[in-house]
Scaffold this active site. Structure first.
Site, PDB file in Angstrom:
ATOM      1  N   ALA A 117      44.737  38.646  37.839  1.00 30.16           N
ATOM      2  CA  ALA A 117      44.499  38.567  39.281  1.00 30.16           C
ATOM      3  C   ALA A 117      43.123  39.154  39.570  1.00 30.16           C
ATOM      4  O   ALA A 117      42.494  39.775  38.713  1.00 30.16           O
ATOM      5  CB  ALA A 117      45.573  39.323  40.056  1.00 30.16           C
ATOM      6  N   LYS A 118      42.650  38.954  40.774  1.00 32.00           N
ATOM      7  CA  LYS A 118      41.407  39.580  41.224  1.00 32.00           C
ATOM      8  C   LYS A 118      41.378  39.540  42.739  1.00 32.00           C
ATOM      9  O   LYS A 118      41.972  38.646  43.365  1.00 32.00           O
ATOM     10  CB  LYS A 118      40.183  38.836  40.670  1.00 32.00           C
ATOM     11  CG  LYS A 118      38.939  39.712  40.579  1.00 32.00           C
ATOM     12  CD  LYS A 118      39.056  40.686  39.433  1.00 32.00           C
ATOM     13  CE  LYS A 118      37.777  41.489  39.246  1.00 32.00           C
ATOM     14  NZ  LYS A 118      37.830  42.340  38.032  1.00 32.00           N
TER      15      LYS A 118
END
Length: 425
Positions: A117-118
């Protein structure tokens, strides 16, 4: 099959878009080596969830600004999503998607049970007061609240964020939950459940990867570090402590060079006092481009994406590149470097120390337990060296670059997890 993405006119190609194109190219190469079918390739190229939010920022003088925020969960086949949160004016949905994808492969490569994720907010934190920054952070967290959680998605610090940011994220989430939830973020202050060894973990991983790739004594090995921030400054210090000779570093203020080796500790103090490396009295000034092209044993790009390109790759003279940043080398530059015999230790291996110790912090939080700094560093070293050995063995066996081998391993493990789980419904 090449992974198809929407066409973009040259005028609209941003650094974030270039990063995403690089990530998709690397995935396409790995999928080809693995023989993945078209449907699975497309599945792995497509984020599971992408969220864009508007974040109002109430300024001290009464003005109201609105900035964009993002959170992308690329893949969760192997576990909860994990990835940093960056505050940077150049952040966009393409960059965040690329970074989330790289995080998926990184977690799989080093064998920790996370997906990638980011998150990011398109703002320069240096232009905000502390109170404005806190309000903005808390509002952003409130907007992405349905996506995050200790068993869903665990943010961590990245460019423009730090342990104070993570404390605000944790508190905002905990207030909404009605009780303290330390496991919702990693990279927290120690008083809130942070882990010994988390600060500097990415830099320590860069040192471990560099020394492993050298395969010889580090005494006298010359190093240039591009980026003297959260990762680069400590990476330079750790490499210097190990016996390497750090001859040049750069940051946004400039670059400095001393052929006899920089006093990294003193340079860090100078940067802390003045705001950057520029003007360090025990070194000569250097241009940013010249630093990348120095004749050194090791070049460590430790800033942002896309700094080594088709244009400057032919002039790079470093024998080895160890990627402290995410995506610093474009695919076109990779081909030139490989043809010139330059060894590149890829980002998803070289800078994995941060997510490894983030995982260890999360495990400690979930168990209400803590390890000593020595235990944390030992676990970090074991995971990184194990992954390094797997990558170098596969590269030698199949005639691949280290980046190709790392992606074949990481992508392959995610593909296997996806196939084993099946498709619902």
């Amino acid at each position: 099959m090449s992974i198809m993405v929407p066409s973009t006119t040259p005028a609209l190609i941003t650094p974030g878009r270039q990063a995403l194109d690089s990530a998709l190219h690397q995935l396409d190469q790995a999928a080809g080596h693995l023989g993945l079918d078209d449907g699975l390739r497309t599945m792995l190229a497509t984020p599971r969830r992408s969220l864009t939010v508007s974040v109002p920022v109430r300024r001290e003088d009464g003005r109201l600004d609105v900035v964009q925020g993002f959170r992308v969960q690329h893949n969760v086949s192997r576990g909860p999503a994990k990835g940093g949160l960056r505050f940077h004016p150049g952040t966009d949905i393409h960059e965040v998607t690329a970074l989330a994808m790289w995080m998926t492969w990184k977690c799989a490569l080093v064998g920790i049970p996370y997906g990638g994720a980011k998150g990011g907010v398109a703002i320069d934190p240096a232009g905000l007061t502390t109170r404005e920054l806190e309000r903005m952070t808390r509002r952003y967290v409130n907007e992405i609240l349905p996506l995050i959680g200790p068993e869903k998605d665990i943010p961590a610090p990245d460019v423009g964020t730090d342990e104070q940011t993570m404390a605000w994220v944790m508190d905002t989430y905990s207030v909404n939950a009605g009780y303290s939830v330390p496991g919702v973020v990693t990279g927290k202050p120690m008083t809130l459940g942070g882990s010994l060894g988390r600060n500097g973990a990415t830099s320590r991983g860069v040192q471990i990867a560099t020394l492993a790739a050298l395969g010889r004594s580090p005494e006298g090995v010359t190093v240039a570090v591009q980026g003297f921030g959260k990762v680069g400054a400590l990476a330079a210090q750790y490499l210097s402590d190990a016996g390497c000779k750090v001859v040049a570093v750069s940051d946004v203020t400039g670059a400095v060079h001393h052929a006899g080796g920089l006093d990294v500790a003193r340079l860090r103090g100078h940067a802390a006092q003045t705001g950057g490396v520029r003007g360090f009295p025990q070194a000569d000034a250097l241009s940013h481009d010249d630093l990348l092209e120095l004749d050194v044993d090791v070049l460590v790009p430790a800033a942002l994406e896309g700094v080594i390109t088709e244009a400057n790759a032919p002039r790079i003279r470093a024998r080895m590149i160890v990627e402290g940043a995410n995506g610093p080398t474009t695919p076109e530059a990779d081909e030139i470097l490989a043809a010139n015999g330059t060894l590149v230790v890829p980002d998803i291996l070289a800078n994995s120390g941060g997510v490894i110790v983030s995982y260890l912090e999360w495990v400690q939080n979930m168990q209400a337990y803590s390890w000593s700094s020595g235990e944390v560093e030992l676990k970090l070293r074991d995971l990184m060296l194990g992954a390094f050995s797997e990558v170098t063995s596969l590269a030698a066996e199949r005639g691949l670059t280290l980046r190709q081998a790392a992606h074949v391993i990481g992508v392959g493990r995610v593909a296997e997890a996806h196939q084993m789980r099946g498709l619902y419904p």
